[in-house]
Write a protein that holds these residues in place. Structure first.
Motif, PDB file in Angstrom:
ATOM      1  N   LEU A 160      52.565 -83.865  32.439  1.00 20.02           N
ATOM      2  CA  LEU A 160      53.169 -84.996  31.741  1.00 20.02           C
ATOM      3  C   LEU A 160      52.500 -86.318  32.126  1.00 20.02           C
ATOM      4  O   LEU A 160      52.283 -87.182  31.283  1.00 20.02           O
ATOM      5  N   LYS A 161      52.161 -86.456  33.393  1.00 23.81           N
ATOM      6  CA  LYS A 161      51.464 -87.663  33.839  1.00 23.81           C
ATOM      7  C   LYS A 161      50.073 -87.729  33.217  1.00 23.81           C
ATOM      8  O   LYS A 161      49.654 -88.770  32.711  1.00 23.81           O
ATOM      9  N   LEU A 208      62.314 -81.649  27.392  1.00 29.24           N
ATOM     10  CA  LEU A 208      60.859 -81.465  27.411  1.00 29.24           C
ATOM     11  C   LEU A 208      60.424 -80.795  28.709  1.00 29.24           C
ATOM     12  O   LEU A 208      59.658 -79.823  28.694  1.00 29.24           O
ATOM     13  N   VAL A 209      60.929 -81.287  29.837  1.00 34.93           N
ATOM     14  CA  VAL A 209      60.611 -80.684  31.136  1.00 34.93           C
ATOM     15  C   VAL A 209      61.121 -79.244  31.184  1.00 34.93           C
ATOM     16  O   VAL A 209      60.402 -78.332  31.601  1.00 34.93           O
ATOM     17  N   GLU A 210      62.342 -79.028  30.741  1.00 38.49           N
ATOM     18  CA  GLU A 210      62.910 -77.679  30.743  1.00 38.49           C
ATOM     19  C   GLU A 210      62.081 -76.727  29.890  1.00 38.49           C
ATOM     20  O   GLU A 210      61.848 -75.576  30.262  1.00 38.49           O
ATOM     21  N   GLY A 211      61.607 -77.207  28.748  1.00 37.09           N
ATOM     22  CA  GLY A 211      60.758 -76.386  27.878  1.00 37.09           C
ATOM     23  C   GLY A 211      59.420 -76.066  28.515  1.00 37.09           C
ATOM     24  O   GLY A 211      58.923 -74.934  28.414  1.00 37.09           O
ATOM     25  N   PHE A 212      58.802 -77.040  29.168  1.00 35.32           N
ATOM     26  CA  PHE A 212      57.538 -76.805  29.867  1.00 35.32           C
ATOM     27  C   PHE A 212      57.719 -75.731  30.933  1.00 35.32           C
ATOM     28  O   PHE A 212      56.908 -74.810  31.049  1.00 35.32           O
ATOM     29  N   VAL A 213      58.783 -75.867  31.722  1.00 36.69           N
ATOM     30  CA  VAL A 213      59.021 -74.922  32.820  1.00 36.69           C
ATOM     31  C   VAL A 213      59.251 -73.524  32.280  1.00 36.69           C
ATOM     32  O   VAL A 213      58.699 -72.551  32.798  1.00 36.69           O
ATOM     33  N   GLN A 214      60.041 -73.407  31.225  1.00 38.11           N
ATOM     34  CA  GLN A 214      60.299 -72.078  30.667  1.00 38.11           C
ATOM     35  C   GLN A 214      59.016 -71.458  30.119  1.00 38.11           C
ATOM     36  O   GLN A 214      58.792 -70.263  30.264  1.00 38.11           O
ATOM     37  N   PHE A 215      58.157 -72.268  29.522  1.00 35.34           N
ATOM     38  CA  PHE A 215      56.883 -71.762  28.995  1.00 35.34           C
ATOM     39  C   PHE A 215      56.005 -71.210  30.118  1.00 35.34           C
ATOM     40  O   PHE A 215      55.396 -70.166  29.978  1.00 35.34           O
ATOM     41  N   MET A 216      55.967 -71.917  31.238  1.00 30.36           N
ATOM     42  CA  MET A 216      55.080 -71.519  32.341  1.00 30.36           C
ATOM     43  C   MET A 216      55.661 -70.431  33.225  1.00 30.36           C
ATOM     44  O   MET A 216      54.914 -69.630  33.780  1.00 30.36           O
ATOM     45  N   SER A 217      56.989 -70.407  33.358  1.00 31.28           N
ATOM     46  CA  SER A 217      57.587 -69.475  34.320  1.00 31.28           C
ATOM     47  C   SER A 217      58.447 -68.395  33.667  1.00 31.28           C
ATOM     48  O   SER A 217      58.861 -67.454  34.332  1.00 31.28           O
ATOM     49  N   ASN A 218      58.737 -68.564  32.376  1.00 35.64           N
ATOM     50  CA  ASN A 218      59.653 -67.678  31.672  1.00 35.64           C
ATOM     51  C   ASN A 218      61.010 -67.645  32.380  1.00 35.64           C
ATOM     52  O   ASN A 218      61.695 -66.626  32.408  1.00 35.64           O
ATOM     53  N   ASP A 219      61.365 -68.748  33.012  1.00 42.22           N
ATOM     54  CA  ASP A 219      62.609 -68.887  33.746  1.00 42.22           C
ATOM     55  C   ASP A 219      63.248 -70.204  33.317  1.00 42.22           C
ATOM     56  O   ASP A 219      62.546 -71.167  32.997  1.00 42.22           O
ATOM     57  N   LYS A 220      64.568 -70.238  33.298  1.00 40.99           N
ATOM     58  CA  LYS A 220      65.263 -71.450  32.863  1.00 40.99           C
ATOM     59  C   LYS A 220      65.569 -72.360  34.036  1.00 40.99           C
ATOM     60  O   LYS A 220      65.828 -71.909  35.139  1.00 40.99           O
ATOM     61  N   VAL A 221      65.532 -73.657  33.753  1.00 38.23           N
ATOM     62  CA  VAL A 221      65.909 -74.690  34.704  1.00 38.23           C
ATOM     63  C   VAL A 221      66.710 -75.726  33.923  1.00 38.23           C
ATOM     64  O   VAL A 221      66.509 -75.891  32.717  1.00 38.23           O
ATOM     65  N   VAL A 222      67.643 -76.384  34.585  1.00 39.53           N
ATOM     66  CA  VAL A 222      68.440 -77.421  33.940  1.00 39.53           C
ATOM     67  C   VAL A 222      68.273 -78.712  34.726  1.00 39.53           C
ATOM     68  O   VAL A 222      68.416 -78.719  35.948  1.00 39.53           O
ATOM     69  N   GLY A 229      63.619 -81.212  22.722  1.00 36.07           N
ATOM     70  CA  GLY A 229      62.640 -81.223  23.812  1.00 36.07           C
ATOM     71  C   GLY A 229      62.325 -79.822  24.307  1.00 36.07           C
ATOM     72  O   GLY A 229      61.166 -79.486  24.570  1.00 36.07           O
ATOM     73  N   ARG A 230      63.357 -78.979  24.435  1.00 36.39           N
ATOM     74  CA  ARG A 230      63.152 -77.597  24.888  1.00 36.39           C
ATOM     75  C   ARG A 230      62.268 -76.819  23.922  1.00 36.39           C
ATOM     76  O   ARG A 230      61.528 -75.944  24.338  1.00 36.39           O
ATOM     77  N   HIS A 231      62.367 -77.142  22.629  1.00 37.63           N
ATOM     78  CA  HIS A 231      61.548 -76.444  21.638  1.00 37.63           C
ATOM     79  C   HIS A 231      60.145 -77.033  21.527  1.00 37.63           C
ATOM     80  O   HIS A 231      59.177 -76.305  21.342  1.00 37.63           O
ATOM     81  N   SER A 232      60.048 -78.353  21.640  1.00 41.21           N
ATOM     82  CA  SER A 232      58.733 -78.981  21.467  1.00 41.21           C
ATOM     83  C   SER A 232      57.853 -78.838  22.705  1.00 41.21           C
ATOM     84  O   SER A 232      56.623 -78.786  22.585  1.00 41.21           O
ATOM     85  N   GLY A 233      58.447 -78.762  23.896  1.00 40.79           N
ATOM     86  CA  GLY A 233      57.657 -78.610  25.124  1.00 40.79           C
ATOM     87  C   GLY A 233      56.735 -77.405  25.100  1.00 40.79           C
ATOM     88  O   GLY A 233      55.515 -77.544  25.282  1.00 40.79           O
ATOM     89  N   PRO A 234      57.280 -76.203  24.859  1.00 37.27           N
ATOM     90  CA  PRO A 234      56.405 -75.030  24.816  1.00 37.27           C
ATOM     91  C   PRO A 234      55.360 -75.106  23.699  1.00 37.27           C
ATOM     92  O   PRO A 234      54.210 -74.715  23.895  1.00 37.27           O
ATOM     93  N   LYS A 235      55.748 -75.634  22.548  1.00 41.91           N
ATOM     94  CA  LYS A 235      54.781 -75.740  21.442  1.00 41.91           C
ATOM     95  C   LYS A 235      53.647 -76.707  21.789  1.00 41.91           C
ATOM     96  O   LYS A 235      52.488 -76.446  21.476  1.00 41.91           O
ATOM     97  N   LEU A 236      53.985 -77.809  22.446  1.00 43.81           N
ATOM     98  CA  LEU A 236      52.965 -78.767  22.867  1.00 43.81           C
ATOM     99  C   LEU A 236      52.006 -78.127  23.868  1.00 43.81           C
ATOM    100  O   LEU A 236      50.779 -78.225  23.720  1.00 43.81           O
ATOM    101  N   LEU A 237      52.558 -77.463  24.871  1.00 45.83           N
ATOM    102  CA  LEU A 237      51.701 -76.818  25.869  1.00 45.83           C
ATOM    103  C   LEU A 237      50.825 -75.741  25.244  1.00 45.83           C
ATOM    104  O   LEU A 237      49.640 -75.636  25.560  1.00 45.83           O
TER     105      LEU A 237
END
Length: 142
Positions: free
Chosen positions: A67-68, A111-125, A35-43
């Motif tokens: 996501l909604k 997936l959520v974590e990957g989206f957030v990292q893509f948009m903010s360049n910051d990690k969340v768990v 999910g962490r890898h596919s989130g940024p690629k999807l966005l």
């Protein structure tokens, strides 16, 4: 063209196969990473490179809206340190009971974590605190 529902069922069945092969905890770890890898690629495929980075809180709010909008769930809310997903396509497609250890829950977290990292360049768990068919609640950790 392949029906999206058939692809979803195939994906969930694949997740179940991974769980049967390496166990629930191993499958959760692998799927969270997927999910962490596919989130940024999807966005990136949907919106390209972002013109600016946003803070983590804004990224979580935007992730919920995206996501909604993409149809992953009927309702997604973020606030007070919680990320709540209602009537999602993944847990609804699982044939077994869903709980916080179900691997598809970890895919959603990743997936959520990957989206957030893509948009903010910051990690969340995201830590699953409650899960059942059609409802997943995560605690957001910095």
């Amino acid at each position: 063209m392949v029906d999206a529902d058939i692809l979803l069922i195939a994906f969930v069945d694949t997740i179940e196969g991974v769980k049967n092969l390496i166990g629930e905890r191993g499958a959760g770890a692998v799927l969270r990473d997927a999910g962490r890898h596919s989130g940024p690629k999807l966005l990136e495929s949907l919106i390209g490179k972002l013109p600016e980075e946003v803070d983590k809180d804004t990224a979580l709010k935007r992730t919920a809206a995206i996501l909604k909008e993409l149809g992953f769930a009927d309702e997604i809310n973020y606030g007070n340190g919680k990320f709540i997903i209602k009537n999602d396509v993944f847990t609804e497609a699982v044939r077994e009971d869903v709980n916080v250890q179900t691997p598809v829950v970890y895919f959603l977290a990743g997936l959520v974590e990957g989206f957030v990292q893509f948009m903010s360049n910051d990690k969340v768990v995201l830590k699953p605190v409650k899960a059942e068919k059609g409802y997943v609640e995560f605690e957001v950790s910095p």
